[in-house]
Design a protein around this motif. Sequence first.
Motif, PDB file in Angstrom:
ATOM      1  N   ARG A 178      66.141  31.123 -12.577  1.00  0.00           N
ATOM      2  CA  ARG A 178      64.895  30.920 -11.837  1.00  0.00           C
ATOM      3  C   ARG A 178      64.786  31.915 -10.677  1.00  0.00           C
ATOM      4  NH1 ARG A 178      61.552  26.598 -10.027  1.00  0.00           N
ATOM      5  NH2 ARG A 178      59.980  27.604  -8.737  1.00  0.00           N
ATOM      6  N   ASP A 182      61.770  34.556 -10.602  1.00  0.00           N
ATOM      7  CA  ASP A 182      60.838  34.492  -9.465  1.00  0.00           C
ATOM      8  C   ASP A 182      60.648  35.865  -8.835  1.00  0.00           C
ATOM      9  OD1 ASP A 182      60.320  31.823  -9.676  1.00  0.00           O
ATOM     10  OD2 ASP A 182      61.514  31.200  -7.943  1.00  0.00           O
ATOM     11  N   THR A 274      61.576  29.447   0.909  1.00  0.00           N
ATOM     12  CA  THR A 274      60.370  28.653   0.686  1.00  0.00           C
ATOM     13  C   THR A 274      59.371  29.555  -0.029  1.00  0.00           C
ATOM     14  OG1 THR A 274      59.563  29.294   2.868  1.00  0.00           O
ATOM     15  CG2 THR A 274      60.679  27.192   2.714  1.00  0.00           C
ATOM     16  N   VAL A 628      62.237  17.937  -1.379  1.00  0.00           N
ATOM     17  CA  VAL A 628      63.244  19.003  -1.487  1.00  0.00           C
ATOM     18  C   VAL A 628      62.689  20.227  -2.210  1.00  0.00           C
ATOM     19  CG1 VAL A 628      65.447  19.632  -2.552  1.00  0.00           C
ATOM     20  CG2 VAL A 628      65.243  17.491  -1.306  1.00  0.00           C
ATOM     21  N   ASP A 629      61.983  20.004  -3.313  1.00  0.00           N
ATOM     22  CA  ASP A 629      61.507  21.144  -4.116  1.00  0.00           C
ATOM     23  C   ASP A 629      60.464  21.976  -3.377  1.00  0.00           C
ATOM     24  OD1 ASP A 629      63.205  20.530  -6.148  1.00  0.00           O
ATOM     25  OD2 ASP A 629      61.730  19.433  -7.349  1.00  0.00           O
ATOM     26  N   ASP A 630      59.757  21.343  -2.426  1.00  0.00           N
ATOM     27  CA  ASP A 630      58.768  22.090  -1.638  1.00  0.00           C
ATOM     28  C   ASP A 630      59.404  22.744  -0.407  1.00  0.00           C
ATOM     29  OD1 ASP A 630      56.891  21.206  -3.418  1.00  0.00           O
ATOM     30  OD2 ASP A 630      56.192  19.552  -2.161  1.00  0.00           O
ATOM     31  N   ALA A 633      63.348  26.923  -2.191  1.00  0.00           N
ATOM     32  CA  ALA A 633      63.477  27.383  -3.582  1.00  0.00           C
ATOM     33  C   ALA A 633      64.957  27.332  -3.929  1.00  0.00           C
ATOM     34  CB  ALA A 633      62.932  28.801  -3.711  1.00  0.00           C
ATOM     35  N   LYS A 634      65.333  26.347  -4.747  1.00  0.00           N
ATOM     36  CA  LYS A 634      66.760  26.100  -4.976  1.00  0.00           C
ATOM     37  C   LYS A 634      67.494  27.321  -5.515  1.00  0.00           C
ATOM     38  CE  LYS A 634      66.582  21.110  -5.655  1.00  0.00           C
ATOM     39  NZ  LYS A 634      66.833  20.010  -6.606  1.00  0.00           N
ATOM     40  N   PRO A 640      72.553  24.676  -3.969  1.00  0.00           N
ATOM     41  CA  PRO A 640      71.335  23.861  -3.886  1.00  0.00           C
ATOM     42  C   PRO A 640      71.601  22.359  -3.829  1.00  0.00           C
ATOM     43  CG  PRO A 640      71.520  24.950  -6.036  1.00  0.00           C
ATOM     44  CD  PRO A 640      72.559  25.553  -5.150  1.00  0.00           C
ATOM     45  N   GLU A 641      72.739  21.932  -4.406  1.00  0.00           N
ATOM     46  CA  GLU A 641      73.052  20.497  -4.393  1.00  0.00           C
ATOM     47  C   GLU A 641      73.235  19.962  -2.969  1.00  0.00           C
ATOM     48  OE1 GLU A 641      76.738  22.734  -4.052  1.00  0.00           O
ATOM     49  OE2 GLU A 641      75.056  22.929  -5.462  1.00  0.00           O
ATOM     50  N   THR A 644      70.487  17.544  -1.266  1.00  0.00           N
ATOM     51  CA  THR A 644      70.227  16.144  -1.622  1.00  0.00           C
ATOM     52  C   THR A 644      70.706  15.193  -0.526  1.00  0.00           C
ATOM     53  OG1 THR A 644      72.276  16.144  -2.895  1.00  0.00           O
ATOM     54  CG2 THR A 644      70.240  16.539  -4.118  1.00  0.00           C
TER      55      THR A 644
END
Length: 662
Positions: A178, A182, A274, A628-630, A633-634, A640-641, A644
Motif C-alpha cells: 500500500r 500510494d 496522513t 485510526v485509518d483517518d 496512513a498505516k 502500524p500495530e 491500536t
Amino acid sequence: MGDVLWTPPADVRERSRIGAYLRWLAEHRGLEFADYAALWEWSVTDLDGFWRSVWDHFGVVAHTGPTATLADPAMPGARWFPGATLNYAENVLRMPGLGDDDPVVIAHGQTRAPQTLTAAELREQVRRVAAGLRRLGVGPGDRVAAYAPNIPETYVLLLATASLGAIFSSCAPEFGTRSVTDRWRQIEPTVLVAVDGYRYGDKPVDRRGEVAAIRAALPSLRHTVAVAYLDPAGPAPDGAVSWAELAAPTDEPLTSAGVPFDHPLYVLYSSGTTGLPKPIVHGHGGILLEHLKMLALHHDLGPGDRFFWFTTTGWMMWNFLVSAPAVGAAIVLFDGNPGHPDLGGLWRLAAETGTTYFGTSAPFLLACRKAGLVPREVADLSALRGVGSTGAPLPAEGFTWVYEAVGTDLQLQSLSGGTDVCTGFVGGVPLLPVHAGEITCRALGARVEARSADGTPVLGELGELVITAPMPSMPVGFWNDTDGSRYREAYFELYPGVWRHGDWITINERGGCVITGRSDATLNRGGVRLGTAEFYSVVEGLDEVVDSVVVHLEDDEGGAGELLLFVVLAEGLELDDALRKKICRELRTALSPRHVPDEIHQVRAVPRTLSAKKLEVPVKKILTGTPVDDAAAKGALANPESLTAFAAFAQRRPAPEAPARS
C-alpha cells in the motif's frame, strides 16, 4: 548553551575545502571574509554572487551556460540559472580527484558478500544500464521506479536514469504494498526494478508477493526488471527481464542528456502519515549545486574520503549520500539491520571500510549510549574525522557521549533539513567549534530565521523555522500539481512569500541553533510553548524508559488542557506509582513544573515512520476521536500495530464534558 567539545585546528583554513573556497573567493572575486558569520551573511544576501560562485568554484559541467543566476527571486517559483542545460549524472560521474582504479562504491550488507566498484567500473555499469533502459523505451521524462535496498544496483539505476533525462523514484523494500502504490500510482512509472527480497540480520524476508501486487496495481508499467538479491539462483517473475539482461554488454557510449536546470531528477515523498504522501519533485541543477556546497564546504568531503550514512532508499539521506562522488569522495553503502548482531556492527563496518565520515540518526547514537557501548573500544576508528547526526534533535548528552566514547578529535555535525529540500539547512562547518546540544550554524545560502507568533524575526528565543530567501534545491514542484496550489499550501500559506518548515528553532547570538521538535506537535501549557525534543531527552534518559511519546490535548475553553505521556519500558518492567513519581520529579527538576504530565501510561511501542520519526500528531488525532485509518496512513509506519493501543485508550477515556449553555 553547552560546553565546547571540539575546536577547529589553527590551520583549518589551510586544510579544509571551505578554506580553499575562501582563497578562491579572494583570488577570483576579490572577496575576503573574516569569519563564518560574515561569509554566511554574504551567501544569503548576494544570492546571485554566492550560487554562481558555487557553480564556478566546482566547475559544473554544462551543455549550455546560463543567461543569469537568479531570474526571479520570488517564492514560490524562483527561477534559477535560466538557459542552462546540464546533467546531474554526468557531474557525479566526473568523480574529480579519483583515478579509474580508485574504489568509489563500497557496499556491505547481510544478504550477500561485500562488493566494491572502482570509478571505471561504476561508469561502465551506468553505461550498460542506460543502454538497457533505452532498449526498454525509456526516454526523457519517463519514470523509473526502484523497489530496492541500498545496494550498488539501485545507485547505478539512479545515475543511468538521470543520464537519459528520465525521472527516478525509489521505495525501500521494507515498505508494504500500500505504501508503495500510494506513492507510485501518482507518478505512473513505466519501468519497475525490484528485488526478490533481502536479509534483515539473519532473517530472510521474501518480497515476491509484494512485487506481484505492486505490478498489478500499476497499469502504467511496461517492463519489470528483476534483481535476484535474496536468491541469486531464483527464477525471474513472469514477463520480467533480469538485471543481467538490463546490464548486458553493449557498444553504446555513455552519453548524458543536457536538460534544463529545473528538469526533474527524482521524486521524493513526504512521510505520508496522513493522506497520500506528497510527491516532491527535485531538479537536476538544484540538487547538484546544493549537494556540492554541502558535501564539500560543510562536511569537508573530497578525494581520499569514505562517506557513510546509515539510511535506506526510502529516506532522502540516501539521495544525499550518493551525491558524494561529485566531490571526489567514495561512498560506503550498507543494507541490513544496524543492530545485528549488536549495536557495535556499524562501528566495526566503519573500521573495516576505512570510513572517514560516519553518518547516522540521533536515535541510533542515543541507543548506543543507553546500551553502554564504547565504539572506540570495539573498533579501530582512527580514520574517522567526522560524525553526522540527523533525523531527530540530538540532545547535549548525545554530543558528550560521542566525544567520550567515539573519539575526541572528530567533528560532530548535527544537522536538520528535510525531504522537501533534500539537504540540511542547519548543520556544522569546519570553521566553527562544536557546542554540546547545539547545531553549529545555518548553512551557506540558507537564510534560516526564527519567527515569533506575530511573524517578526527573533533571536535567542523559540520561533517558527522559516526560510526567507530561495534555495536552488527547493522543489521544482509537486507531481501533478499543475497550478502549484498544493505546493503553496504546504510551505507558503502561513507567511506569504516565506517558506515555513514546521519546526521550532532557537537561534542564538553566535548563530548556533537548537531545534525542539515539530511546530505541529507543540506542547502549549499556559501560553508557554514547549518543544518535545527536550522532553524526550529527560524521559528517555531514565534507565527504565526505552521510548516515549507525549501529546498535549488543548482545552477549547482556553484552560491548560491535558499533557499525556506514554512510555515504553525496559523488558520485564511495569509502570507503577513509584516510577510515575520518578518521571515527574525528573521532568520538574530538569525542565519545569509545566512539563509534568497529567497522566502517564505504559504502551508496548511508540508509532514511528519508516525513517524512525515519532508520530505525535496522529497519536493526538486518535486521542481526540479520529479513527485510526483517518489519523495515519498505516503503510507509512514502521509499526502500524502500535496505533491500536492509543485507539483503545481513547475509547476508554471519558468524553469531554459539553460546555454549559448560558
